[in-house]
Scaffold this motif. Sequence first.
Motif, PDB file in Angstrom:
ATOM      1  N   SER A  96      -8.606   4.451   4.427  1.00 37.60           N
ATOM      2  CA  SER A  96      -9.673   4.054   3.389  1.00 37.60           C
ATOM      3  C   SER A  96      -9.044   3.784   1.918  1.00 37.60           C
ATOM      4  O   SER A  96      -9.286   3.042   1.150  1.00 37.60           O
ATOM      5  CB  SER A  96     -10.679   5.389   3.141  1.00 37.60           C
ATOM      6  OG  SER A  96     -11.542   5.317   4.507  1.00 37.60           O
ATOM      7  N   ASP A  97      -7.973   4.637   1.405  1.00 38.16           N
ATOM      8  CA  ASP A  97      -7.255   4.498   0.387  1.00 38.16           C
ATOM      9  C   ASP A  97      -6.537   3.121   0.258  1.00 38.16           C
ATOM     10  O   ASP A  97      -6.326   2.400  -0.680  1.00 38.16           O
ATOM     11  CB  ASP A  97      -6.054   5.465  -0.027  1.00 38.16           C
ATOM     12  CG  ASP A  97      -6.740   6.829  -0.392  1.00 38.16           C
ATOM     13  OD1 ASP A  97      -7.923   6.731  -0.713  1.00 38.16           O
ATOM     14  OD2 ASP A  97      -6.212   7.905  -0.598  1.00 38.16           O
ATOM     15  N   ARG A  98      -5.976   2.578   1.547  1.00 37.98           N
ATOM     16  CA  ARG A  98      -5.185   1.317   1.500  1.00 37.98           C
ATOM     17  C   ARG A  98      -6.299   0.346   1.225  1.00 37.98           C
ATOM     18  O   ARG A  98      -6.015  -0.783   0.655  1.00 37.98           O
ATOM     19  CB  ARG A  98      -4.647   1.172   3.172  1.00 37.98           C
ATOM     20  CG  ARG A  98      -3.698   2.028   3.332  1.00 37.98           C
ATOM     21  CD  ARG A  98      -3.085   2.044   5.071  1.00 37.98           C
ATOM     22  NE  ARG A  98      -2.513   3.235   5.201  1.00 37.98           N
ATOM     23  CZ  ARG A  98      -1.229   3.288   5.662  1.00 37.98           C
ATOM     24  NH1 ARG A  98      -0.563   2.063   5.829  1.00 37.98           N
ATOM     25  NH2 ARG A  98      -0.558   4.344   6.133  1.00 37.98           N
ATOM     26  N   ILE A 127      -0.621   7.317   3.778  1.00 38.99           N
ATOM     27  CA  ILE A 127      -1.607   6.878   2.949  1.00 38.99           C
ATOM     28  C   ILE A 127      -3.105   6.672   3.924  1.00 38.99           C
ATOM     29  O   ILE A 127      -3.054   5.924   4.853  1.00 38.99           O
ATOM     30  CB  ILE A 127      -1.504   5.603   2.124  1.00 38.99           C
ATOM     31  CG1 ILE A 127      -0.127   5.613   1.590  1.00 38.99           C
ATOM     32  CG2 ILE A 127      -2.555   5.230   1.337  1.00 38.99           C
ATOM     33  CD1 ILE A 127      -0.065   6.596   0.418  1.00 38.99           C
ATOM     34  N   SER A 128      -4.061   7.242   3.525  1.00 38.77           N
ATOM     35  CA  SER A 128      -5.336   7.183   4.286  1.00 38.77           C
ATOM     36  C   SER A 128      -5.622   5.699   4.557  1.00 38.77           C
ATOM     37  O   SER A 128      -5.525   4.982   3.617  1.00 38.77           O
ATOM     38  CB  SER A 128      -6.461   8.062   3.892  1.00 38.77           C
ATOM     39  OG  SER A 128      -7.196   7.354   2.619  1.00 38.77           O
ATOM     40  N   THR A 150       0.892  -1.265   0.013  1.00 43.15           N
ATOM     41  CA  THR A 150      -0.087  -0.138   0.027  1.00 43.15           C
ATOM     42  C   THR A 150       0.906   1.180   0.008  1.00 43.15           C
ATOM     43  O   THR A 150       0.492   2.216  -0.270  1.00 43.15           O
ATOM     44  CB  THR A 150      -0.818   0.107   1.289  1.00 43.15           C
ATOM     45  OG1 THR A 150      -0.255  -0.030   2.296  1.00 43.15           O
ATOM     46  CG2 THR A 150      -1.978  -1.083   1.301  1.00 43.15           C
ATOM     47  N   MET A 200      -9.060   0.637  -0.340  1.00 47.45           N
ATOM     48  CA  MET A 200      -9.730   0.890  -1.567  1.00 47.45           C
ATOM     49  C   MET A 200      -8.563   0.102  -2.602  1.00 47.45           C
ATOM     50  O   MET A 200      -9.358  -0.448  -3.705  1.00 47.45           O
ATOM     51  CB  MET A 200      -9.868   2.319  -1.880  1.00 47.45           C
ATOM     52  CG  MET A 200     -10.506   2.555  -3.352  1.00 47.45           C
ATOM     53  SD  MET A 200     -10.442   4.349  -3.582  1.00 47.45           S
ATOM     54  CE  MET A 200     -11.499   4.662  -2.192  1.00 47.45           C
TER      55      MET A 200
END
Length: 199
Positions: free
Chosen positions: A74-76, A71-72, A64, A78
């Motif tokens: 949620s982005d991980r 990295i947020s 990630t 996602m």
Amino acid sequence: MCFSFCQVELPKKIVVIDPGHGGKDTGAIGVHGVLEKEVVLKIAKEILNHNHLILDDRIEVYLTRYKDTLISLSDRAMLASELKSDLFISLHCNAAITGASGMEIFVADKDNPHMESSVQLATSVLGESGRKLGIRERGVKVGNFQVQRETMDFCPTILIETGFVTHVDEGDYYQKPRNIKAVALAILLGIYNYLKSED
């Protein structure tokens, strides 16, 4: 046209490794200033390296984050969703004001379709680390972590607390490159053994 003697190459399993924290979020700060964000990124990169050199890239591994960036959560999650990952593994280090030590692995505490598989994966990784490295096994536990809540519905997901950077021995342990390589290999073999058992 393919006859019965033709070998059909099965698609590789996709594994997303999530080195926790990063950037301004250092995570736990241990003995001699060892930083959680640096330890887990080094382990993740060694998992990539071992997969290439030892397993001949039999697993398709993504991280990630590949550098010291934040990295947020949620982005991980996602990223894992977009990659249609077969496994999601978040790497962390523990901290305590006591002399606690050892590795523990968390699975999501919510009912989900991959709960049993997550426990099997966690048990495989924990057992490999304990047998090969002599790391104290603190067990498989349930936790309420956002990255797991957001990945548990589409793949098995575990969060590994690799050790306590606040423990004198373990904090020193993770400052040696050979030990980082050893932990990474144990985690990778735990993943690989789990995937083989699922075939």
